[in-house]
Design a protein around this motif. Structure first.
Motif, PDB file in Angstrom:
ATOM      1  N   TYR A 119     122.847 -64.087  94.663  1.00 49.84           N
ATOM      2  CA  TYR A 119     124.165 -63.588  94.268  1.00 49.84           C
ATOM      3  C   TYR A 119     124.495 -64.154  92.898  1.00 49.84           C
ATOM      4  O   TYR A 119     124.689 -65.355  92.734  1.00 49.84           O
ATOM      5  N   ASP A 120     124.575 -63.273  91.929  1.00 52.46           N
ATOM      6  CA  ASP A 120     124.823 -63.666  90.539  1.00 52.46           C
ATOM      7  C   ASP A 120     126.292 -63.365  90.224  1.00 52.46           C
ATOM      8  O   ASP A 120     126.669 -62.208  90.035  1.00 52.46           O
ATOM      9  N   ALA A 121     127.127 -64.424  90.187  1.00 50.23           N
ATOM     10  CA  ALA A 121     128.563 -64.248  89.939  1.00 50.23           C
ATOM     11  C   ALA A 121     128.950 -64.991  88.671  1.00 50.23           C
ATOM     12  O   ALA A 121     128.673 -66.183  88.518  1.00 50.23           O
ATOM     13  N   ASP A 122     129.591 -64.271  87.764  1.00 47.27           N
ATOM     14  CA  ASP A 122     130.109 -64.852  86.526  1.00 47.27           C
ATOM     15  C   ASP A 122     131.479 -64.220  86.261  1.00 47.27           C
ATOM     16  O   ASP A 122     131.586 -63.234  85.534  1.00 47.27           O
ATOM     17  N   PRO A 123     132.544 -64.738  86.931  1.00 44.58           N
ATOM     18  CA  PRO A 123     133.868 -64.132  86.789  1.00 44.58           C
ATOM     19  C   PRO A 123     134.274 -64.064  85.310  1.00 44.58           C
ATOM     20  O   PRO A 123     133.813 -64.886  84.494  1.00 44.58           O
ATOM     21  N   PRO A 124     135.113 -63.078  84.949  1.00 46.08           N
ATOM     22  CA  PRO A 124     135.852 -62.217  85.893  1.00 46.08           C
ATOM     23  C   PRO A 124     135.192 -60.878  86.170  1.00 46.08           C
ATOM     24  O   PRO A 124     135.668 -60.156  87.033  1.00 46.08           O
ATOM     25  N   ASN A 125     134.136 -60.509  85.430  1.00 41.31           N
ATOM     26  CA  ASN A 125     133.652 -59.126  85.540  1.00 41.31           C
ATOM     27  C   ASN A 125     132.173 -59.012  85.902  1.00 41.31           C
ATOM     28  O   ASN A 125     131.610 -57.915  85.838  1.00 41.31           O
ATOM     29  N   TRP A 126     131.508 -60.072  86.248  1.00 44.93           N
ATOM     30  CA  TRP A 126     130.066 -60.031  86.491  1.00 44.93           C
ATOM     31  C   TRP A 126     129.795 -60.479  87.915  1.00 44.93           C
ATOM     32  O   TRP A 126     129.854 -61.668  88.241  1.00 44.93           O
ATOM     33  N   PHE A 127     129.498 -59.499  88.794  1.00 42.50           N
ATOM     34  CA  PHE A 127     129.225 -59.807  90.206  1.00 42.50           C
ATOM     35  C   PHE A 127     128.075 -58.896  90.659  1.00 42.50           C
ATOM     36  O   PHE A 127     128.274 -57.690  90.836  1.00 42.50           O
TER      37      PHE A 127
END
Length: 439
Positions: A119-127
């Motif tokens: 799970y690659d999450a980089d808030p606010p727009n990268w999920f």
């Protein structure tokens, strides 16, 4: 208003209810948020693995990957995927089901059927949810699935929880404040009753309203018991004072009569008569106090020119007292009781204060001032107390004069106050202004 007082009990209870509501909402919100997040991750993982399995089957059948699936080498994989796939090195699978047997070797290429997700999450727009599976030596099918929908749903859920909590607080806080009103009403009634008792209404009782049997009821019952015990003790004291004064009066009259038969030029006889006069004044004061305590005294009001009355009263005391009047009024009052008060105040000033003693009439107010050591702090704080003069520097006495003056002023509905002048000396002020007009 008491309702708007932020330190009132109702708002403290409302704040406690709001804090409890927020604490419960925070715990529930955290659990719901965490469960929804985990569910979203599981849905994303399942969706990614489904796409990988379908892509793997098509690759095995046709030798080509679907158009939306990447084929990458190990070096082209994201580092977390490469690390997870490395754990499957040498893992054997069963041909029929593709399930791993758990046999792991130390070296060799990854086997087919080994799936890895990240799970690659980089808030606010990268999920993104990544998935990879090995299909050949240094060949991997790679899927990248957008998780924005799940993340946005989770954010909407969080906002909904916050809005729900705020809406609940808008309902809970006023409801808690209103729910405490019966308790507040009982407490205010108890406070008013206690003040009435302190002001002398010994018959006042809080009582027990309704069927409530709580701490407030226990407090009300305890206060009522205390008021009853206090009333009984004071009534016993009043009866004792009246009985003693009446019992002393008869033998005292005999002593006065006998003293009148003594020679006029005898020094010892003069001393006896002087002490008898003091004892007679004490008995009369005790009788007057017993009547005042019993509430048997009633004022007879007449229009009185206050300045002339006070000047005549002071003149008849035979003391060296200065009298002045400034805009003295004609007052509806009982002249006999005013005379009694002024005589006691002037006598007290000469006996315990120092010259000059000044009496000033201003409007409906009479002020008696001496230039002695002033009233003691205990008298200023608690008022006159019978058989207490308060301080040795003010001389000796039985302390009934100011007590009688205070009682007579209450019968008149006037206010008698005691202060000390800034330049020294005691100041007693009798204000005959009607209380409704003064308010």
């Amino acid at each position: 208003m008491d309702f708007l007082n932020p330190r009132a009990l109702r708002w403290k209870i409302a704040a406690l209810a709001a804090a409890a509501c927020c604490a419960v909402a925070a715990v529930v919100g955290f659990l719901v948020h965490d469960a929804t997040r985990e569910r979203g991750l599981r849905v994303g993982t399942d969706r990614t693995l489904t796409r990988l399995i379908a892509a793997e089957r098509e690759y095995d059948r046709t030798g080509r990957a679907p158009a939306d699936i990447d084929v990458r080498s190990r070096d082209e994989l994201p580092e977390p995927l490469a690390r997870d796939l490395a754990t499957f090195v040498g893992t054997e699978t069963e041909p029929e089901t593709g399930a791993a047997t758990g046999a792991v070797t130390e070296s060799g290429p990854p086997d087919t059927g080994a799936y890895a997700t990240w799970y690659d999450a980089d808030p606010p727009n990268w999920f993104w949810m990544w998935g990879a599976v090995a299909v050949a030596d240094d060949r991997f099918l790679v899927v990248r699935d957008d998780m924005s929908t799940e993340v946005r749903s989770l954010q909407l859920l969080d906002r909904s929880i916050v809005k729900s909590v705020l809406a609940a607080l808008l309902f809970v806080v006023p409801l808690a404040a209103l729910a405490t009103e019966p308790i507040n009403r009982r407490l205010r009634h108890g406070a008013r009753t206690a003040r009435r008792i302190a002001d002398g209404d010994l018959d006042a009782r809080i009582g027990t309203a309704g069927r409530a049997r709580d701490e407030v009821t226990e407090m009300a019952s305890a206060v009522d018991d205390m008021a009853g015990a206090l009333q009984r003790k004071l009534e016993n004291e009043r009866r004792f004072t009246a009985d003693v004064a009446h019992e002393l009066r008869t033998p005292l009259m005999g002593l006065v009569t006998a003293a009148g038969l003594l020679p006029e030029d005898d020094e010892a006889a003069g001393l006896v008569r002087d002490r008898l006069r003091a004892l007679n004044a004490l008995v009369e004061d005790l009788l007057e106090i017993s009547r005042l305590d019993a509430g048997a005294e009633r004022a007879r009001l007449d229009p009185v020119p206050l300045g002339e009355l006070v000047a005549d009263v002071v003149r008849r005391t035979g003391t060296d007292t200065r009298v002045g009047a400034v805009d003295a009024e004609v007052v509806e009052t009982d002249p006999r009781r005013v005379e009694r008060i002024v005589v006691n105040l002037v006598t007290n000033a000469h006996r315990h204060g120092a010259a000059p003693v000044e009496v000033t009439v201003t409007g409906a107010r009479i002020t008696v001032r001496d230039h002695g050591p002033g009233f003691p702090a205990d008298l200023l704080q608690r008022g006159p107390q019978r058989f207490r003069t308060g301080a040795s520097e003010r001389g000796r006495g039985h302390g009934l004069g100011l007590t009688v003056a205070q009682g007579q002023s209450e019968v008149l509905g006037a206010r008698l106050t005691f202060t000390n002048a800034p330049g020294g000396g005691a100041v007693a002020t009798l204000d005959l202004t009607p209380r409704s007009s003064a308010a």
